[in-house]
Scaffold this motif. Structure first.
Motif, mmCIF file in Angstrom:
data_model
loop_
_atom_site.group_PDB
_atom_site.id
_atom_site.type_symbol
_atom_site.label_atom_id
_atom_site.label_comp_id
_atom_site.label_asym_id
_atom_site.label_seq_id
_atom_site.Cartn_x
_atom_site.Cartn_y
_atom_site.Cartn_z
ATOM 1 N N SER A 163 0.964 3.557 -3.371
ATOM 2 C CA SER A 163 0.095 4.830 -3.078
ATOM 3 C C SER A 163 1.145 6.260 -3.345
ATOM 4 O O SER A 163 0.595 7.087 -4.076
ATOM 5 C CB SER A 163 -0.116 5.107 -1.554
ATOM 6 O OG SER A 163 -1.163 4.208 -1.271
ATOM 7 N N VAL A 202 0.915 -1.155 0.081
ATOM 8 C CA VAL A 202 0.081 0.077 -0.119
ATOM 9 C C VAL A 202 0.931 1.267 0.180
ATOM 10 O O VAL A 202 0.633 2.284 -0.711
ATOM 11 C CB VAL A 202 -0.926 0.023 1.344
ATOM 12 C CG1 VAL A 202 -1.669 1.374 1.621
ATOM 13 C CG2 VAL A 202 -2.032 -1.036 1.042
ATOM 14 N N ALA A 210 -6.212 3.812 -5.679
ATOM 15 C CA ALA A 210 -6.839 3.265 -4.268
ATOM 16 C C ALA A 210 -7.748 2.385 -4.528
ATOM 17 O O ALA A 210 -8.060 1.473 -3.773
ATOM 18 C CB ALA A 210 -7.373 4.742 -3.638
ATOM 19 N N VAL A 267 -5.271 2.246 2.810
ATOM 20 C CA VAL A 267 -4.951 3.006 1.753
ATOM 21 C C VAL A 267 -5.589 4.221 1.661
ATOM 22 O O VAL A 267 -4.918 5.233 1.163
ATOM 23 C CB VAL A 267 -6.301 2.287 0.658
ATOM 24 C CG1 VAL A 267 -6.507 3.069 -0.589
ATOM 25 C CG2 VAL A 267 -5.785 0.759 0.366
#
Length: 158
Positions: A103, A99, A116, A129
């Motif tokens: 991200s 994540v 996402a 997230v």
């Protein structure tokens, strides 16, 4: 499109130009980074421009994440459909970087909303997230806000 968004923002009364930047930041592929630049180029204070673009991007991303989370919860029982090649590639990157990595780096390839939503659909924690996407949106917005400010300052000094 960026020029149209900048013109739209400039056409708003000065006290409402941040709303135009916030709306621009909510658009996938414009997001916090281009939204920040749009606001700065429209004449907004850089802090206001970055904040408005970040808020718009965060709200949009959260709508995508929360919607995807609900859809995933409902669809988990109906598994068995093969992944498309694009989705398989995104899953491979997700498995490799997790994540935080997806991200922070994902915005170089896809909008935060899509990235996402995909991570949540892969089973990542919705809260993780959202948290990492907010960090990423802020970092990208500030980076491009600084670059736009430096660019505007350099051009106005010429």
């Amino acid at each position: 499109m960026i020029e149209n968004l900048q013109s739209f923002t400039e056409s708003l009364p000065p006290l409402l130009q941040w709303v135009g930047v916030m709306l621009a930041g909510a658009i996938p592929f414009v997001e916090s980074y281009a939204g920040s630049a749009i606001g700065i180029l429209a004449g907004l204070n850089p802090v206001v421009a970055v904040a408005a673009a970040v808020v718009g991007n965060v709200i949009s991303m959260m709508i995508f994440v929360l919607t995807t989370s609900r859809v995933r919860t409902a669809a988990v029982a109906g598994r068995g459909k093969p992944e498309s090649p694009k989705r398989a590639k995104l899953r491979q990157r997700f498995d490799r970087f997790g994540v935080p990595g997806v991200s922070l780096l994902g915005q170089t390839l896809l909008p935060s909303q899509i990235t996402a939503a995909a991570m949540v659909s892969f089973g990542a924690s919705r809260n993780a997230v959202i948290g990492w996407q907010i960090v990423s949106i802020i970092l990208w917005g500030v980076l491009f806000g600084v670059l736009a400010t430096v660019g505007v300052d350099a051009l106005s000094g010429v």
